[in-house]
Enzyme design. Sequence first.
Site, PDB file in Angstrom:
ATOM      1  N   HIS A  38       6.164  47.931  28.119  1.00 12.82           N
ATOM      2  CA  HIS A  38       4.914  47.757  27.377  1.00 12.82           C
ATOM      3  C   HIS A  38       5.168  47.733  25.874  1.00 12.82           C
ATOM      4  O   HIS A  38       4.567  46.940  25.137  1.00 12.82           O
ATOM      5  CB  HIS A  38       3.933  48.896  27.689  1.00 12.82           C
ATOM      6  CG  HIS A  38       3.506  48.984  29.111  1.00 12.82           C
ATOM      7  ND1 HIS A  38       3.885  50.014  29.938  1.00 12.82           N
ATOM      8  CD2 HIS A  38       2.721  48.173  29.872  1.00 12.82           C
ATOM      9  CE1 HIS A  38       3.343  49.845  31.133  1.00 12.82           C
ATOM     10  NE2 HIS A  38       2.647  48.735  31.126  1.00 12.82           N
ATOM     11  N   GLU A 149       6.765  39.129  32.097  1.00 17.28           N
ATOM     12  CA  GLU A 149       7.166  38.269  33.205  1.00 17.28           C
ATOM     13  C   GLU A 149       7.470  39.066  34.469  1.00 17.28           C
ATOM     14  O   GLU A 149       7.591  38.490  35.546  1.00 17.28           O
ATOM     15  CB  GLU A 149       8.388  37.435  32.809  1.00 17.28           C
ATOM     16  CG  GLU A 149       8.074  36.391  31.758  1.00 17.28           C
ATOM     17  CD  GLU A 149       9.259  35.501  31.443  1.00 17.28           C
ATOM     18  OE1 GLU A 149      10.380  35.804  31.921  1.00 17.28           O
ATOM     19  OE2 GLU A 149       9.070  34.508  30.723  1.00 17.28           O
ATOM     20  N   SER A 186       8.726  49.908  35.369  1.00 19.65           N
ATOM     21  CA  SER A 186       7.394  49.917  35.965  1.00 19.65           C
ATOM     22  C   SER A 186       6.834  51.327  35.897  1.00 19.65           C
ATOM     23  O   SER A 186       7.585  52.303  36.039  1.00 19.65           O
ATOM     24  CB  SER A 186       7.454  49.467  37.432  1.00 19.65           C
ATOM     25  OG  SER A 186       6.210  49.679  38.081  1.00 19.65           O
TER      26      SER A 186
END
EC number: 6.3.2.1
Length: 279
Positions: A38, A149, A186
């Site tokens: 992020h 992506e 993640s």
Amino acid sequence: MPPVLRTVAELRARVSDWKAAGETVGVVPTMGALHEGHLSLARRARAACDRVIVTIFVNPRQFNNPADLEKYPRTEAQDAALLASVGVDAVFAPGPEEVYPRGFATNVSVSGVSEPLEGAHRPGHFDGVATVVAKLFGMTRADRAFFGEKDWQQLMVVRRLVADLNIPVTIEGCATVREADGLALSSRNRRLSAEGRARAPALVRAMQAATEAMRGGQAVPEALAEARAAVLAAGFETVDYLELRTADLLLPMERLEGRGRLLAAATLDGVRLIDNIPV
């Protein structure tokens, strides 16, 4: 610390001032539980735009499993501190009632690209994504929006949404950020056990091996079957899909020709991990 805005009115007032000054606005939509992936999006936005907004909203409409919604980590104070280090101009962190007020009755659905892969395994997920993203674009009046992506299908859905509805925002796809051992970053990774975390890179390793095999002439179905078997042998409980598709995701590829994308979803420690790589 960047200001944390809770209401659309606060957000619009700030954006109006920026726009009046002729400044460009970039937005990074997130659900919080921020990590380096992020932050890389926020840095890219910082470099490209005069003003940067990061949104933090755990969108209930994109969870088809209520337990997943409950388990999703919420770390707003930590997230704000991380964003301060990047120098974002504002954090927009509304509650569900601000995004979906009483009487809300609109659902945005993108056909085609949203239907295979994640769409087949998580019915309604991309309707929730498309609806909230369309709203965020309207709320922020962003000139550019930055998406990773790592969620390739989501990126394709958002591109289709913006093209079809003539939304005046440029979508920037940003490369997947990985750990040193190859695991894609993640927010879900923090739910893995220590043993699971050690096993998790087997997913991308199997995908990379399949890619090399296909480039070397191995038949696509055979290479994918071997990759699936390798993932299960590494300790993953299930493989939802491991598919080679055209880059726009509309068609499966039976042979390696032109630009493709290898995409996978598999469960480890009860945590569903997704990944994709270009082929």
